[in-house]
Design an enzyme around this catalytic site. Structure first.
Site, PDB file in Angstrom:
ATOM      1  N   GLU A   1       1.346   4.218  -2.931  1.00 40.24           N
ATOM      2  CA  GLU A   1       1.081   5.554  -2.691  1.00 40.24           C
ATOM      3  C   GLU A   1       2.398   6.557  -3.334  1.00 40.24           C
ATOM      4  O   GLU A   1       2.176   7.357  -3.818  1.00 40.24           O
ATOM      5  CB  GLU A   1       0.902   5.998  -1.144  1.00 40.24           C
ATOM      6  CG  GLU A   1       0.892   7.351  -0.695  1.00 40.24           C
ATOM      7  CD  GLU A   1       0.916   7.698   0.539  1.00 40.24           C
ATOM      8  OE1 GLU A   1       1.112   8.946   1.042  1.00 40.24           O
ATOM      9  OE2 GLU A   1       0.883   6.905   1.543  1.00 40.24           O
TER      10      GLU A   1
ATOM     11  N   THR B   1      -5.824   6.224  -0.284  1.00 37.69           N
ATOM     12  CA  THR B   1      -5.446   5.921  -1.415  1.00 37.69           C
ATOM     13  C   THR B   1      -4.470   4.393  -1.686  1.00 37.69           C
ATOM     14  O   THR B   1      -4.775   3.949  -2.781  1.00 37.69           O
ATOM     15  CB  THR B   1      -5.417   6.959  -2.323  1.00 37.69           C
ATOM     16  OG1 THR B   1      -4.211   7.587  -2.262  1.00 37.69           O
ATOM     17  CG2 THR B   1      -6.624   7.604  -2.402  1.00 37.69           C
ATOM     18  N   CYS B   2      -3.464   4.502  -0.788  1.00 38.33           N
ATOM     19  CA  CYS B   2      -2.434   3.810  -0.857  1.00 38.33           C
ATOM     20  C   CYS B   2      -2.984   2.188  -0.517  1.00 38.33           C
ATOM     21  O   CYS B   2      -2.403   1.249  -1.069  1.00 38.33           O
ATOM     22  CB  CYS B   2      -1.178   4.235  -0.037  1.00 38.33           C
ATOM     23  SG  CYS B   2      -1.687   4.274   1.884  1.00 38.33           S
ATOM     24  N   PHE B   3      -4.116   2.236   0.258  1.00 38.29           N
ATOM     25  CA  PHE B   3      -4.405   0.959   0.753  1.00 38.29           C
ATOM     26  C   PHE B   3      -5.809   0.558  -0.032  1.00 38.29           C
ATOM     27  O   PHE B   3      -6.507  -0.281   0.302  1.00 38.29           O
ATOM     28  CB  PHE B   3      -4.693   0.756   2.226  1.00 38.29           C
ATOM     29  CG  PHE B   3      -3.391   0.878   3.044  1.00 38.29           C
ATOM     30  CD1 PHE B   3      -2.459  -0.451   2.892  1.00 38.29           C
ATOM     31  CD2 PHE B   3      -2.857   1.975   3.527  1.00 38.29           C
ATOM     32  CE1 PHE B   3      -1.248  -0.318   3.572  1.00 38.29           C
ATOM     33  CE2 PHE B   3      -1.779   1.622   4.298  1.00 38.29           C
ATOM     34  CZ  PHE B   3      -0.777   0.604   4.291  1.00 38.29           C
TER      35      PHE B   3
ATOM     36  N   GLY C   1       0.593  -1.232   0.063  1.00 41.61           N
ATOM     37  CA  GLY C   1       0.098  -0.074   0.108  1.00 41.61           C
ATOM     38  C   GLY C   1       0.984   1.269  -0.187  1.00 41.61           C
ATOM     39  O   GLY C   1       0.426   2.084  -0.852  1.00 41.61           O
TER      40      GLY C   1
END
Length: 1031
Positions: free
Chosen positions: A696, A998-1000, A692
């Site tokens: 990002e 948003t990374c996950f 994640g």
């Protein structure tokens, strides 16, 4: 006793040795004397020669200055050669005089005579003698009272001609004609040429055009380069129709053994000259051509086929270069090269309008138009990729309904009919010309496509062939090896080659709006026919064993198919799923690929578009997965992949990422990379990277480098798509940055991470290597860069007046940082005006400069980085728009059922939770398609769903229940899970907004008490694009 004998022996040997040495010395002295004498004699001879030459040169200069010698170029050349041969420092004055003489001679008109005309009076005398004594018509003795003598005197003339023929008369005339005419400008006068022609024709006429003399005339006279052109220009009154020469030649050559005999005697170069003269005769005697068209076509086809045997595709020790035939394995007469432009001009009559109309009369006589087309309402201008397809189809079919009725293969015309055989033989002729005359192939194709109605009518003719017409007939021909089948396939091959050439040189306005030659619905029908034909050739195993003509046919049909497919990808004209094969099961294809079956490999190589796009994406992901397994980049029970750790400061994300990743080996970049962020205070951020955080990092890096403010990339006018900035060199290491960006985008694609980066299609085409394809056209891609610039360029193409009045040059002026810079499109271009002759070249040069030359270094660096990660062969099965979907996700609407099915819940949320039920209901009922895309971007940073569905989204789409602010959120504690699961709230979260990581791919959703509150808060959050910055 023994000592005395030994002494005398040694004395004897000494004397012998001394005598031998004296003889050797004497010989050396003699040889030295001879060498000295030779050197002296040579020196004295050289001095005498130099003295003699200087004397002759001085005498020439004196005579020249006195005006007593001829001031022609030949005499000056001879004396200049003498002076330069003996030139030394003492001859400076003479050299000065020579320069003055040469300069003064440039101002005079030189009547320069060729070598064979040095004694032109003698040649004229001999020709006059021969003309006089081979015919009695000019003799005064036979006029009046001497009429009774005419038969006997005529017999004498015939005997003279017979004697001349036995002594090689035609061979001498051939040498004379070749030396005088095989040059850019003929050296014969009108009278001389008339005399030679008269002499050459008299024996043939006297023998009543016997085969023997016709053969000699064809071999020796008609094989002289462009002799008919010279007759037409110098002596037009010499009528070739008097004896219907063309008819005699055609009938003589129609017998195959006689035609082959002529070709063997002449070999390639001279056969080509004979061919040019016959074509020119056909052009000037149109009536004979119409009557003898069948034999004429057969003769030319046989002669071209003979030449084709010796045409080679590449250079070798056995080939020679020919300016028309290319590499040729027979001996080439280089003395004919100077006259080849004239021969080429004669050959061009074959694909000129006059002969094409005569030979294709059966095809062109077919009427296509039933009535005038309906007036059309002009459509509003749209961007290239946003053409209103429904309107286009509506307009096209309205237009066709009253104009043409040739869209479907109807059959009904017998293939063994005389008319079909005639058209097939004509097509065979032109197809043979295309494969033989390699160096003027484009000229032939251009000539054949000049008449707008030829190709549509030829397609209509093809549609009528056989009992059912169309595909079945030609597939049957592939399995038959008869002459009839070969001719039918040659017709199809010629149609494909010409049509591909035509559509390649037409721009979008001419294809879609003006619909030159083909209507849109005809292109739809043709593309379906070609798609099925190529598929059958591959899937039925015909291509695997194809050689020679069948292989050439496949490449012709496939080439025409791909031109239509690529144009359709750029701007749609076909209905949905037009290119797919419904009878092809992807599972069967993948099984055969696993087994290494040849037909499956060929299908993927040549027509991957017949496979549904999602199946190809799945195949791409499988290829990547297999490579990861091969490189040991996948977690297994026995081993773990190598992990690369990097530390990135948030304030210098691009710089740190560039410094640390550019040094890594390629396999490390393809492998697992873990990122640890350092905040602005220099403290490591909490959290463990399980893909994640790297996602990002990748998204932030890509967002920064593709920001036009950085000036690595620019946006196109209109649709805001990205391409390399021509002025990116303001960054000192801009090419290294482009290579880094290419690697990062390749890494995103490698890992299946979708990023919202819309590229200009012309740039993606270069990344995929399409610009090296034979089907690529710069001008067609130009609208994706600048639609207004494209319109301006195409307006020059359509300009009816004199283009030079516009004051354009072969250059491009550009303002860069306040300075006007002139770019020459070709060397010296800024001084070359754009004219009606070179305006098409100007348009293509300008398009190529704007899309290629300006950014070639940046593009090359980007491609270098991208291909380090992604093998270009993996992307061969995708078109340019499909690769854009591979990068940025599917442009279809979001499938909420698929998203719901693959969503993971945390913090007490579950699929039956009240808030979750509200959320899905709001997304499906209350939100528009645009708002749903904004919601997806809010959570995943990309507004488009993954190509293979949300099952392939990494990390998976997740929703977590939160009750506190982000800085107090400690994750899924037991208390928060229980409260969320049983819908127990600590406090009313009505004032909080939804947030995301948003990374996950994680949505953090408060446990709202009302559906309306959830709807309003969510709509506000996604419209503000808050992410995790605002809560």
């Amino acid at each position: 006793m023994f000592s005395v004998a030994q002494t005398s022996k040694s004395q004897f040997l000494d004397k012998a040795r001394q005598a031998r040495e004296e003889r050797k010395g004497h010989k050396e002295r003699e040889r030295s004397a001879t060498q000295i004498q030779a050197l002296v004699r040579r020196f004295l001879c050289r001095c005498r020669l130099q003295k003699q030459i200087r004397k002759e040169v001085d005498e020439f200069f004196q005579a020249y200055e006195a005006g007593t010698t001829k001031r022609n170029a030949l005499s000056i050349f001879k004396n200049a050669r003498k002076l330069l041969f003996i030139y030394s420092k003492d001859d400076k004055l003479r050299f000065e005089k020579l320069c003055r003489v040469i300069l003064s001679s440039m101002e005079a008109e030189n009547d320069q005579k060729p070598d064979i005309m040095q004694d032109s009076k003698l040649v004229t005398l001999y020709l006059t003698m021969l003309v006089t004594f081979t015919d009695t018509s000019t003799w005064k003795i036979v006029k009046g009272k001497g009429e009774s003598l005419r038969p006997a005197l005529t017999r004498i003339c015939e005997n003279i001609m017979g004697h001349l023929n036995q002594k090689g008369f035609y061979t001498i005339l051939q040498i004379l004609l070749t030396n005088g005419l095989a040059r850019s400008r003929p050296s014969f006068s009108k009278g001389t040429l008339t005399a030679i022609f008269t002499l050459s024709l008299r024996p043939v006429v006297a023998a009543h055009f016997s085969d023997n003399l016709l053969r000699s005339f064809l071999i020796h006279i008609m094989s002289v380069p462009a002799i008919v052109s010279h007759f037409s220009s110098l002596t037009p009154e010499v009528s070739t129709e008097t004896h219907e020469l063309l008819r005699k030649f055609i009938i003589f050559l129609s017998r195959e053994e006689q035609c082959m005999d002529i070709c063997v005697c002449l070999e390639g170069s001279h056969t080509l000259c004979l061919l040019g003269n016959l074509i020119h005769l056909g052009y000037v005697t149109e009536k004979v051509l119409e009557e003898e068209a069948g034999h004429f076509v057969k003769d030319l086809t046989d002669m071209l086929s003979y030449c084709q045997r010796y045409v080679s595709q590449k250079k070798s020790n056995l080939t020679h270069w020919h300016p028309v035939l290319g590499w040729f394995s027979q001996t080439v007469d280089y003395g004919l090269n100077e006259s080849m432009p004239l021969v080429t001009r004669q050959l061009q009559y074959l694909w000129g309008v006059s002969i094409i109309r005569t030979l294709f009369s059966d095809v062109l006589s077919k009427k296509l138009d039933s009535q005038e087309p309906m007036p059309q309402t002009p459509q509003p201008t749209t961007s290239q990729n946003n053409l209103p397809v429904k309107n286009l189809f509506k307009r096209a079919f309205q237009k066709s309904a009253s104009v043409r009725n040739i869209l479907k293969p109807v059959g009904g015309r017998r293939v063994d009919s005389i008319e079909v055989q005639k058209v097939c033989s004509v097509c065979m002729l032109y197809q043979t010309a295309l494969t033989t005359l390699n160096q003027i192939r484009l000229q032939i194709l251009t000539g054949l496509t000049y008449l707008d109605d030829l190709l549509p009518k030829l397609w209509a003719f093809i549609c009528e062939l056989g009992p059912q017409g169309g595909l079945k007939l030609f597939l049957e021909c592939l399995n038959n090896d008869t002459d009839e089948s070969k001719q039918l396939l040659a017709m199809l091959m010629l149609f494909c080659d010409c049509s591909r050439h035509l559509i390649t040189i037409l721009d979008d306005i001419e294809v879609y709006e003006e619909q030159i030659s083909f209507k849109i619905e005809e292109l739809v029908t043709i593309s379906s026919f070609l798609n099925n034909f190529v598929y059958k050739m591959i899937w039925d195993g015909i291509l695997e064993n194809a050689k020679g003509e069948k292989l050439d046919l496949f490449h012709s049909v496939h080439g025409w198919l791909m031109v239509l497919y690529e144009r359709d990808c750029r701007r749609r004209f076909t209905p949905d799923d037009h290119w797919l094969r419904k009878d092809l099961k992807p599972s069967l294809l993948f099984q055969e690929l696993e087994k290494g079956k040849r037909r499956a490999q060929l299908l993927l190589q040549y027509i991957p578009h017949v496979i549904p796009h999602k199946n190809r994406v799945l195949l791409f992901r499988n290829i990547v997965t297999k490579e990861k397994e091969t490189l040991g980049l996948v977690e297994t029970s026995s081993a773990s992949p190598h992990v690369t750790h990097i530390t990135i400061r948030r304030s210098r994300m691009l710089e740190d990422g560039y410094d640390q990743l550019r040094r890594l080996p390629i396999n490390s970049i393809k492998g697992v990379i873990r990122v640890k962020f350092v905040n602005d205070l220099g403290v490591d951020e909490a959290g463990i990277d399980q893909d994640g955080v790297f996602k990002e990092f990748l998204e932030e890096i890509i967002k920064k480098v593709f920001n036009p403010a950085l000036n690595l990339f620019k946006t196109t006018s209109g649709n805001e798509r990205l391409y390399p900035s021509p002025t990116s060199n303001i960054h000192e290491n801009h090419l290294q940055l482009f290579e880094f960006v290419g690697r990062m985008l390749g890494k995103a694609m490698y890992e299946g991470i979708v990023v919202d980066v819309p590229f200009a299609s012309f740039f993606l085409s270069q990344v995929l290597g399409h610009h090296h394809s034979n089907f690529y056209s710069s001008i067609d891609e130009l609208p994706s860069l600048d639609s207004e610039f494209y319109k301006n360029l195409t307006s020059i193409k359509r300009y009816d007046g004199d283009v030079s009045d516009l004051g354009l040059t072969l250059s491009y002026d550009e303002e860069v940082m306040g300075q006007l810079i002139c770019h020459e499109l070709i060397p010296g271009g800024k001084t070359m005006p754009v004219t009606n002759e070179n305006k098409i070249s100007y348009i293509h040069l300008m398009a190529h400069f704007r899309m290629h030359t300006q950014i070639k270094d940046q593009t090359a660096a980007f491609i270098r980085g991208f291909r380090c990660i992604i093998n270009p062969e993996w992307l061969h099965m995708f078109s340019t728009p499909e690769v854009q979907r591979l990068i940025s996700g599917d442009n279809a609407e979001i499938d909420l059922d698929d998203l719901k099915k693959h969503t993971v819940y945390y913090g007490g949320f579950h699929s039956s939770h009240r808030v979750i039920i509200w959320l899905w209901d709001i997304l499906s009922s209350d939100f528009s398609a645009v708002e749903r895309a904004m919601f997806l971007k809010f959570v995943t940073s990309c507004s488009r769903p993954p190509l293979l569905g949300f099952a392939y989204l990494k990390p998976p789409f997740s929703i977590r229940c939160v009750e506190v602010s982000d800085d107090q959120d400690t994750g899924d504690t037991l208390g928060s899970v229980l409260r969320g699961f049983f819908t127990i709230r600590k406090k009313e979260p009505g004032g909080r907004l939804p947030t995301s990581s948003t990374c996950f791919n994680l949505l953090k959703l408060p446990n709202y008490s009302k559906k309306s509150v959830l709807r309003d808060k969510l709509r506000y959050a996604i419209s503000m694009n808050t992410g995790f910055e605002l809560s």
